[in-house]
Design a protein around this motif. Structure first.
Motif, PDB file in Angstrom:
ATOM      1  N   GLU A  44       0.748  -1.201   0.003  1.00  0.00           N
ATOM      2  CA  GLU A  44      -0.015   0.022   0.016  1.00  0.00           C
ATOM      3  C   GLU A  44       0.836   1.312  -0.017  1.00  0.00           C
ATOM      4  OE1 GLU A  44      -2.171  -0.910   3.507  1.00  0.00           O
ATOM      5  OE2 GLU A  44      -4.166  -1.032   2.366  1.00  0.00           O
ATOM      6  N   THR A  45       0.439   2.353  -0.596  1.00  0.00           N
ATOM      7  CA  THR A  45       0.934   3.563  -0.460  1.00  0.00           C
ATOM      8  C   THR A  45      -0.263   4.811  -0.369  1.00  0.00           C
ATOM      9  OG1 THR A  45       0.518   3.983  -3.118  1.00  0.00           O
ATOM     10  CG2 THR A  45       2.507   2.878  -2.378  1.00  0.00           C
ATOM     11  N   PRO A  46       0.260   5.737   0.238  1.00  0.00           N
ATOM     12  CA  PRO A  46      -0.683   6.954   0.581  1.00  0.00           C
ATOM     13  C   PRO A  46      -1.370   7.566  -0.723  1.00  0.00           C
ATOM     14  CG  PRO A  46       1.374   7.241   1.721  1.00  0.00           C
ATOM     15  CD  PRO A  46       1.683   6.166   0.502  1.00  0.00           C
ATOM     16  N   SER A  47      -2.488   8.268  -0.475  1.00  0.00           N
ATOM     17  CA  SER A  47      -3.049   8.776  -1.606  1.00  0.00           C
ATOM     18  C   SER A  47      -3.241  10.360  -1.441  1.00  0.00           C
ATOM     19  CB  SER A  47      -4.608   8.310  -1.878  1.00  0.00           C
ATOM     20  OG  SER A  47      -4.598   6.947  -2.092  1.00  0.00           O
ATOM     21  N   PHE A  48      -3.309  11.087  -2.247  1.00  0.00           N
ATOM     22  CA  PHE A  48      -3.363  12.474  -2.043  1.00  0.00           C
ATOM     23  C   PHE A  48      -4.703  12.664  -1.069  1.00  0.00           C
ATOM     24  CE2 PHE A  48      -1.465  12.945  -6.068  1.00  0.00           C
ATOM     25  CZ  PHE A  48      -0.231  13.691  -5.671  1.00  0.00           C
ATOM     26  N   GLY A  49      -4.818  13.491  -0.135  1.00  0.00           N
ATOM     27  CA  GLY A  49      -5.768  13.938   0.675  1.00  0.00           C
ATOM     28  C   GLY A  49      -5.187  13.179   2.274  1.00  0.00           C
ATOM     29  N   ASP A  50      -4.383  12.053   2.249  1.00  0.00           N
ATOM     30  CA  ASP A  50      -4.075  11.184   3.281  1.00  0.00           C
ATOM     31  C   ASP A  50      -3.234  11.998   4.304  1.00  0.00           C
ATOM     32  OD1 ASP A  50      -5.677   9.061   2.521  1.00  0.00           O
ATOM     33  OD2 ASP A  50      -4.019   7.964   1.981  1.00  0.00           O
ATOM     34  N   GLU A  51      -3.371  11.684   5.585  1.00  0.00           N
ATOM     35  CA  GLU A  51      -2.532  12.337   6.445  1.00  0.00           C
ATOM     36  C   GLU A  51      -1.395  11.493   6.946  1.00  0.00           C
ATOM     37  OE1 GLU A  51      -4.576  13.094  10.000  1.00  0.00           O
ATOM     38  OE2 GLU A  51      -6.276  14.337   9.208  1.00  0.00           O
ATOM     39  N   VAL A  52       0.110  12.069   6.805  1.00  0.00           N
ATOM     40  CA  VAL A  52       1.298  11.274   6.850  1.00  0.00           C
ATOM     41  C   VAL A  52       1.853  11.745   8.017  1.00  0.00           C
ATOM     42  CG1 VAL A  52       1.249  10.628   4.427  1.00  0.00           C
ATOM     43  CG2 VAL A  52       2.667  12.729   5.410  1.00  0.00           C
ATOM     44  N   THR A  53       2.799  10.619   8.554  1.00  0.00           N
ATOM     45  CA  THR A  53       3.709  10.974   9.713  1.00  0.00           C
ATOM     46  C   THR A  53       5.165  10.540   8.895  1.00  0.00           C
ATOM     47  OG1 THR A  53       2.259  10.490  11.365  1.00  0.00           O
ATOM     48  CG2 THR A  53       4.614  10.524  12.013  1.00  0.00           C
ATOM     49  N   GLY A  54       5.974  11.540   8.989  1.00  0.00           N
ATOM     50  CA  GLY A  54       7.352  11.168   8.251  1.00  0.00           C
ATOM     51  C   GLY A  54       8.083  12.468   8.362  1.00  0.00           C
ATOM     52  N   ARG A  55       9.360  12.294   8.112  1.00  0.00           N
ATOM     53  CA  ARG A  55      10.567  13.275   8.019  1.00  0.00           C
ATOM     54  C   ARG A  55      10.005  14.123   6.844  1.00  0.00           C
ATOM     55  NH1 ARG A  55      15.366   9.209   9.692  1.00  0.00           N
ATOM     56  NH2 ARG A  55      14.493   8.878  11.743  1.00  0.00           N
ATOM     57  N   LYS A  56      10.546  15.553   6.411  1.00  0.00           N
ATOM     58  CA  LYS A  56       9.931  16.393   5.718  1.00  0.00           C
ATOM     59  C   LYS A  56      10.291  15.651   4.347  1.00  0.00           C
ATOM     60  CE  LYS A  56      14.586  18.777   5.353  1.00  0.00           C
ATOM     61  NZ  LYS A  56      15.041  19.991   5.672  1.00  0.00           N
ATOM     62  N   GLY A  57       9.339  16.048   3.425  1.00  0.00           N
ATOM     63  CA  GLY A  57       9.280  15.335   2.069  1.00  0.00           C
ATOM     64  C   GLY A  57       8.378  16.135   1.276  1.00  0.00           C
ATOM     65  N   LEU A  58       7.940  15.433   0.003  1.00  0.00           N
ATOM     66  CA  LEU A  58       7.020  15.826  -1.125  1.00  0.00           C
ATOM     67  C   LEU A  58       5.945  15.096  -1.350  1.00  0.00           C
ATOM     68  CD1 LEU A  58       9.947  17.427  -3.260  1.00  0.00           C
ATOM     69  CD2 LEU A  58       8.400  18.731  -1.893  1.00  0.00           C
ATOM     70  N   ASP A  59       4.670  15.551  -1.573  1.00  0.00           N
ATOM     71  CA  ASP A  59       3.482  14.896  -1.661  1.00  0.00           C
ATOM     72  C   ASP A  59       3.777  13.957  -3.197  1.00  0.00           C
ATOM     73  OD1 ASP A  59       2.693  16.154   0.389  1.00  0.00           O
ATOM     74  OD2 ASP A  59       1.271  17.391  -0.584  1.00  0.00           O
ATOM     75  N   MET A  60       4.043  14.503  -4.099  1.00  0.00           N
ATOM     76  CA  MET A  60       4.184  13.889  -5.293  1.00  0.00           C
ATOM     77  C   MET A  60       5.127  12.698  -5.043  1.00  0.00           C
ATOM     78  SD  MET A  60       3.853  16.791  -8.257  1.00  0.00           S
ATOM     79  CE  MET A  60       3.597  16.011  -9.529  1.00  0.00           C
TER      80      MET A  60
END
Length: 566
Positions: free
Chosen positions: A60-76
């Protein structure tokens, strides 16, 4: 915690938006082979690159609109990552901070982000209008979601936006039918998207809560102010699937315990069931497999039990337990029936607490040898003939269909067997067409006769029966063509000639109706109208003697070759 936003990267790149026909972010990665550790690849045409440092787990991978916990990064880039994955993303200057740079980034700098995806919460806009936002905080099991008829057991806590609790389910939960709803629209709409054991948090706008009126306090619910947004913690504890067996709400099956595997008994299966049968007042009128009684053995679709029980049992799996509600249409109908010491009133609804102990299904055609397939097809055809002669046309039609299945085109028969197969198919199609005519399913009769004529264009029975069906559908021109072809094959055929006379009468009546219609639409001088009327009378006199000819009896009540199936 960050919200993945499809526009984040484009905002960095001076607000450029994706065209509708551009690839979605991550599409190239998903369609390409998985990255190897240390390998780098462009994600899309924007110039964004991804280098895999550490593999993630799962798929599984996240989708746009999901809330993520992680170190800084980029949505795309993040939408291409799996849980626990570490990747290095490289952004060219034009999509990073642009040519202007920033306080800490020089002009025209290529920027790199090392990102670790720790976790994310899936976020769903349930109604696609922002009215119900669902955050999945605990995953459910399997992929089954409740349908409108299902009964669900849920736990919930409803709060106002300031955290005030206004409603809470009992410790054991609340059970209700999805279509009946409970408390407020948002619960039903959200539950339809959930899986068993799934836990969610809902942010509900007033239109899916208590609207601009609010709610006056009551035993299970505190007062709700007008236009209140709600915060709801919701869990789908369990559900009981409810099935409308016949599609008309007359036979309802509520599954109490799921059975084994995916296979159901189906039609023609030898089944063993045990049950307790009751009336609406809980009077037990029948019992099998309990208190020393032997279970009931019967074959489905053979009219050995009431229709509702027959149809419902055919949908059951081994060891499945269910509660059946059978209306009188599929029970004992309008009759008064005595079962043991119990007198069942007319129009009674029946209730069965039933368990499928076991069943044995006929082998499928692909499981048999070619010789066995021919043998089984012949048996089914003969069974169909017996049912046809008993007036059980629907069941007879099913037998003929089953016979054709055994000798379908997927089989590899030898040359001699192919001759038998052709004859068998033709006979079964003709017989099934006769059943369809009896059941007034003229479209199906036409279809079956056409199959015969595709392989035997001169088959007089197929032409005759298709002409009958065309006439019943008021396709008189097509009926006339089939009758002409039949008479070319057998000019002296009595039944076809009788059908032709009936057709001429129908055509005369149709012409007369058309003449009246056109006379009303386009008034004519009386003299001309008299000529038309006189001509119609002459046509009608020519067809005298054709009234009251029974088309079906002319075929079905003759000798064995004509009256009964082939």
């Amino acid at each position: 915690m960050a919200i993945l936003n499809e526009s984040n990267l484009s905002q960095i790149a001076n607000g450029d938006e994706l065209d509708d026909d551009e690839e979605e972010p991550g599409e190239v990665i998903e369609s390409a082979p998985p990255l190897k550790v240390g390998e780098e690849r462009s994600i899309n045409d924007s110039g964004l690159k991804k280098k895999l440092i550490k593999r993630g787990v799962g798929w599984e991978t996240p989708s746009f609109g999901d809330e993520v916990t992680g170190r800084k990064g980029l949505d795309m880039g993040i939408v291409t990552m799996k849980k626990g994955e570490v990747a290095l993303f490289t952004l060219p200057s034009d999509i990073a901070y642009g040519n202007g740079g920033s306080d800490t980034v020089p002009l025209e700098s290529v920027v790199q982000f090392e990102v670790e995806l720790i976790s994310w919460i899936m976020v769903v806009d349930v109604c696609k209008d922002g009215g119900i936002i669902k955050r999945i905080v605990g995953k459910g099991r399997n992929d089954n979601q409740p349908s409108e008829l299902d009964e669900v057991l849920v736990k919930y806590q409803i709060m106002l936006s300031d955290g005030t609790v206004v409603a809470k389910a009992a410790e054991e939960g609340v059970e209700f039918c999805v279509k009946d709803g409970h408390l407020l629209p948002a619960l039903t709409k959200a539950i339809r998207t959930m899986k068993v054991e799934e836990k969610v948090n809902l942010i509900v706008q007033p239109q899916y809560g208590f609207g601009d009126i609010g709610k006056v306090g009551e035993p299970l619910l505190s007062s709700i102010p007008p236009n209140a947004s709600l915060n709801i913690d919701l869990q789908l504890v369990s559900m009981k699937r409810v099935i409308d067996v016949c599609g008309d709400s007359m036979v309802i099956k509520k599954i109490l315990e799921e059975g084994e595997n995916l296979s159901v008994a189906g039609e023609g299966a030898a089944v063993t069931v045990r049950y307790i049968a009751k009336l609406e007042d809980d009077t037990i009128f029948d019992k099998k497999g309990f208190d020393g009684e032997a279970p009931l053995d019967f074959i489905t679709d053979e009219e050995q039990v009431v229709p509702g029980l027959d149809r419902a049992v055919a949908t059951m799996k081994r060891r499945e337990k269910a509660l059946l509600t059978i209306r009188s249409k599929y029970g004992f109908g309008e009759a008064e029936v005595k079962k043991g010491h119990v007198l069942i009133p007319p129009s009674s609804t029946l209730f069965f607490e039933i368990e499928m102990v076991d069943f044995f299904k006929e082998k499928e055609p692909w499981e048999l040898t070619m010789e066995d397939r021919l043998m089984e097809a012949g048996k089914k055809k003969e069974e169909g003939n017996v049912l046809y002669k008993s007036g059980k046309y629907q069941r007879a039609g099913k037998k003929y269909d089953k016979a054709v299945d055994y000798v379908g085109e997927d089989a590899s028969f030898g040359d001699e067997q192919q001759k038998q197969v052709k004859v068998l198919r033709v006979h079964c199609w003709l017989n099934a067409a006769a059943c369809s005519l009896k059941r007034e399913d003229y479209k199906e009769a036409i279809k079956l006769c056409s199959k015969v004529l595709d392989v035997e264009f001169h088959n007089i029975k197929a032409l005759y029966r298709r002409a009958q069906a065309y006439m019943r559908n008021d396709d008189l021109d097509l009926a006339e063509l089939d009758i002409k072809k039949a008479l070319e094959v057998d000019p002296d055929n009595r039944e076809v000639k009788l059908l032709q006379k009936t057709l001429k009468q129908r055509q005369a009546e149709s012409n007369q109706q058309d003449a009246k219609l056109y006379a009303n639409m386009f008034p004519q001088p009386a003299k001309n109208l008299a000529v038309v009327t006189k001509k119609l009378k002459v046509d009608e006199e020519k067809s005298v003697g054709t009234k009251n000819v029974s088309v079906s009896s002319a075929l079905d009540d003759e000798d064995e070759n004509n009256a009964h199936p082939s």
